[in-house]
Motif scaffolding. Structure first.
Motif, PDB file in Angstrom:
ATOM      1  N   VAL A 180       0.838  -1.202   0.000  1.00 12.86           N
ATOM      2  CA  VAL A 180       0.000   0.000   0.000  1.00 12.86           C
ATOM      3  C   VAL A 180       0.874   1.255   0.000  1.00 12.86           C
ATOM      4  CG1 VAL A 180      -1.708   1.326   1.293  1.00 12.86           C
ATOM      5  CG2 VAL A 180      -1.971  -1.141   1.057  1.00 12.86           C
ATOM      6  N   SER A 181       1.907   1.259   0.821  1.00 18.18           N
ATOM      7  CA  SER A 181       2.777   2.443   0.854  1.00 18.18           C
ATOM      8  C   SER A 181       3.473   2.634  -0.491  1.00 18.18           C
ATOM      9  CB  SER A 181       3.808   2.336   1.982  1.00 18.18           C
ATOM     10  OG  SER A 181       4.703   1.256   1.782  1.00 18.18           O
ATOM     11  N   ALA A 182       3.903   1.539  -1.123  1.00 15.71           N
ATOM     12  CA  ALA A 182       4.553   1.648  -2.432  1.00 15.71           C
ATOM     13  C   ALA A 182       3.573   2.104  -3.506  1.00 15.71           C
ATOM     14  CB  ALA A 182       5.175   0.308  -2.817  1.00 15.71           C
ATOM     15  N   THR A 183       2.330   1.644  -3.414  1.00 12.76           N
ATOM     16  CA  THR A 183       1.320   2.044  -4.399  1.00 12.76           C
ATOM     17  C   THR A 183       1.007   3.534  -4.295  1.00 12.76           C
ATOM     18  OG1 THR A 183       0.333  -0.171  -4.416  1.00 12.76           O
ATOM     19  CG2 THR A 183      -1.044   1.660  -5.180  1.00 12.76           C
ATOM     20  N   ILE A 184       0.826   4.017  -3.075  1.00 14.19           N
ATOM     21  CA  ILE A 184       0.550   5.451  -2.889  1.00 14.19           C
ATOM     22  C   ILE A 184       1.744   6.278  -3.361  1.00 14.19           C
ATOM     23  CG2 ILE A 184       0.136   7.254  -1.172  1.00 14.19           C
ATOM     24  CD1 ILE A 184      -1.466   5.180   0.424  1.00 14.19           C
ATOM     25  N   PHE A 185       2.935   5.829  -3.031  1.00 14.03           N
ATOM     26  CA  PHE A 185       4.147   6.524  -3.472  1.00 14.03           C
ATOM     27  C   PHE A 185       4.210   6.580  -4.996  1.00 14.03           C
ATOM     28  CE2 PHE A 185       8.852   6.222  -4.352  1.00 14.03           C
ATOM     29  CZ  PHE A 185       9.149   7.523  -4.012  1.00 14.03           C
ATOM     30  N   ALA A 186       3.834   5.488  -5.654  1.00 16.84           N
ATOM     31  CA  ALA A 186       3.845   5.459  -7.118  1.00 16.84           C
ATOM     32  C   ALA A 186       2.793   6.404  -7.690  1.00 16.84           C
ATOM     33  CB  ALA A 186       3.614   4.036  -7.618  1.00 16.84           C
ATOM     34  N   LEU A 187       1.604   6.400  -7.123  1.00 19.96           N
ATOM     35  CA  LEU A 187       0.510   7.203  -7.662  1.00 19.96           C
ATOM     36  C   LEU A 187       0.767   8.698  -7.561  1.00 19.96           C
ATOM     37  CD1 LEU A 187      -2.577   5.141  -6.435  1.00 19.96           C
ATOM     38  CD2 LEU A 187      -1.749   5.382  -8.786  1.00 19.96           C
ATOM     39  N   HIS A 189       3.373  10.120  -8.123  1.00 18.08           N
ATOM     40  CA  HIS A 189       4.258  10.493  -9.230  1.00 18.08           C
ATOM     41  C   HIS A 189       3.495  10.605 -10.549  1.00 18.08           C
ATOM     42  CE1 HIS A 189       7.373   9.421  -6.316  1.00 18.08           C
ATOM     43  NE2 HIS A 189       8.224  10.070  -7.082  1.00 18.08           N
ATOM     44  N   GLY A 190       2.206  10.284 -10.524  1.00 18.41           N
ATOM     45  CA  GLY A 190       1.376  10.430 -11.719  1.00 18.41           C
ATOM     46  C   GLY A 190       1.320   9.163 -12.552  1.00 18.41           C
ATOM     47  N   ILE A 191       0.335   9.120 -13.457  1.00 19.50           N
ATOM     48  CA  ILE A 191       0.191   7.985 -14.357  1.00 19.50           C
ATOM     49  C   ILE A 191       1.074   8.245 -15.571  1.00 19.50           C
ATOM     50  CG2 ILE A 191      -1.425   6.511 -15.613  1.00 19.50           C
ATOM     51  CD1 ILE A 191      -1.872   6.637 -12.575  1.00 19.50           C
ATOM     52  N   ASN A 192       2.264   7.754 -15.513  1.00 22.71           N
ATOM     53  CA  ASN A 192       3.272   7.989 -16.542  1.00 22.71           C
ATOM     54  C   ASN A 192       4.373   6.938 -16.364  1.00 22.71           C
ATOM     55  OD1 ASN A 192       5.321   9.073 -14.595  1.00 22.71           O
ATOM     56  ND2 ASN A 192       3.769  10.668 -14.341  1.00 22.71           N
ATOM     57  N   PRO A 193       5.403   6.927 -17.211  1.00 23.65           N
ATOM     58  CA  PRO A 193       6.443   5.892 -17.102  1.00 23.65           C
ATOM     59  C   PRO A 193       7.224   5.883 -15.797  1.00 23.65           C
ATOM     60  CG  PRO A 193       6.466   6.829 -19.305  1.00 23.65           C
ATOM     61  CD  PRO A 193       5.516   7.668 -18.495  1.00 23.65           C
ATOM     62  N   VAL A 194       7.104   6.937 -14.982  1.00 22.64           N
ATOM     63  CA  VAL A 194       7.796   6.941 -13.691  1.00 22.64           C
ATOM     64  C   VAL A 194       7.021   6.150 -12.638  1.00 22.64           C
ATOM     65  CG1 VAL A 194       8.634   8.449 -11.825  1.00 22.64           C
ATOM     66  CG2 VAL A 194       8.939   9.121 -14.205  1.00 22.64           C
ATOM     67  N   LEU A 195       5.722   5.950 -12.844  1.00 22.28           N
ATOM     68  CA  LEU A 195       4.890   5.253 -11.859  1.00 22.28           C
ATOM     69  C   LEU A 195       5.457   3.881 -11.486  1.00 22.28           C
ATOM     70  CD1 LEU A 195       1.052   5.107 -11.614  1.00 22.28           C
ATOM     71  CD2 LEU A 195       2.339   2.975 -11.651  1.00 22.28           C
ATOM     72  N   PRO A 196       5.756   2.983 -12.456  1.00 21.25           N
ATOM     73  CA  PRO A 196       6.295   1.675 -12.063  1.00 21.25           C
ATOM     74  C   PRO A 196       7.671   1.772 -11.418  1.00 21.25           C
ATOM     75  CG  PRO A 196       6.372   1.937 -14.454  1.00 21.25           C
ATOM     76  CD  PRO A 196       5.558   3.073 -13.910  1.00 21.25           C
ATOM     77  N   VAL A 197       8.438   2.781 -11.808  1.00 19.40           N
ATOM     78  CA  VAL A 197       9.749   2.993 -11.186  1.00 19.40           C
ATOM     79  C   VAL A 197       9.570   3.307  -9.705  1.00 19.40           C
ATOM     80  CG1 VAL A 197      11.800   4.457 -11.154  1.00 19.40           C
ATOM     81  CG2 VAL A 197      10.776   3.787 -13.347  1.00 19.40           C
ATOM     82  N   ALA A 198       8.660   4.231  -9.400  1.00 18.17           N
ATOM     83  CA  ALA A 198       8.408   4.603  -8.005  1.00 18.17           C
ATOM     84  C   ALA A 198       7.877   3.422  -7.202  1.00 18.17           C
ATOM     85  CB  ALA A 198       7.421   5.768  -7.951  1.00 18.17           C
TER      86      ALA A 198
END
Length: 241
Positions: A180-187, A189-198
């Motif tokens: 959950v913490s990783a998902t919120i951190f990713a989101l 960063h926006g829906i873009n190619p950085v999301l899976p990186v985050a």
């Protein structure tokens, strides 16, 4: 020392351990609300600032650091008012050294998942052009990028998303805390190619927090990942010129 304190897992402080109570729901709400308000203010500023390329990268990194640290301060001052319960405490040299290797691993995994994301979605946007422009703007600009992007931003974001969020969610178990913490951190960063990186960085750093009880190994991982992601394209461009 009481029996609970002796037998509690070292990696995650408990309500009765020597570092005091863990952050909980109030800190999550306060921290994320503060981050949301700061985020909105930053977006409004950047929309109207019209900064030149090199300056935009440094400013954006600086604002990212300020957002994380500001939101962390709101959460930490709410009721606990101590740093150790948020994982802001000493990590062993061995843990920090290992974190460098995990940072390289995070970068490699992130490159793979970002490529998969782009292949599946067709989203090939490069939203980090400002960062790359700053890093390529000469030695002074690169040093400013390194300080703000490889040091300050990881500190701010790790303090909030691991120190507050992952720590507070740990009471619900490792899967919830990590994912959950990783998902919120990713989101955020926006829906873009950085999301899976985050998301990859978030998972690795939440696991390191559980293992070490400290946010500092995650700061190292985050800094190494950012450093490689920003520096390698610049070096590649210089090599081809």
């Amino acid at each position: 020392m009481n029996e609970t304190a002796r037998t509690a897992p070292a990696e995650m402080p408990t309500e009765t351990s020597h570092v005091g109570p863990r952050p909980g729901r109030p800190e999550i709400v306060a921290g994320l609300a503060a981050y949301g308000l700061l985020y909105a203010g930053v977006i409004c500023y950047l929309t109207h600032a019209n900064l030149p390329g090199a300056a935009s990268g440094v400013v954006e990194f600086s604002l990212s650091a300020a957002m994380g640290l500001g939101a962390f301060a709101v959460a930490a001052l709410l009721r606990i008012r101590r740093l150790a319960p948020f994982g802001v405490r000493r990590a062993s040299g061995r843990s920090l050294l290992a974190a460098i290797g995990f940072g390289v691993l995070a970068y490699l995994l992130s490159a793979i998942v970002s490529l998969l994301y782009q292949t599946l979605t067709g989203d090939h946007r490069n939203i980090q052009t400002g960062y790359h422009s700053a890093a390529a703007g000469g030695m002074l600009w690169y040093l400013a990028t390194a300080v703000t992007g490889f040091v300050a931003t990881p500190i701010g974001e790790e303090f909030l998303f691991r120190g507050v969020l992952a720590n507070a969610l740990s009471r619900y178990g490792a899967p919830i805390s990590v994912l959950v913490s990783a998902t919120i951190f990713a989101l955020v960063h926006g829906i873009n190619p950085v999301l899976p990186v985050a998301f990859v960085v978030g998972v690795i750093n939440a696991l390191l927090l559980r293992r070490t009880g400290s946010v500092w190994p995650g700061v190292v991982v985050h800094g190494v990942n950012n450093g490689l992601a920003i520096s390698l394209p610049v070096l590649a461009a210089l090599a081809t010129n």
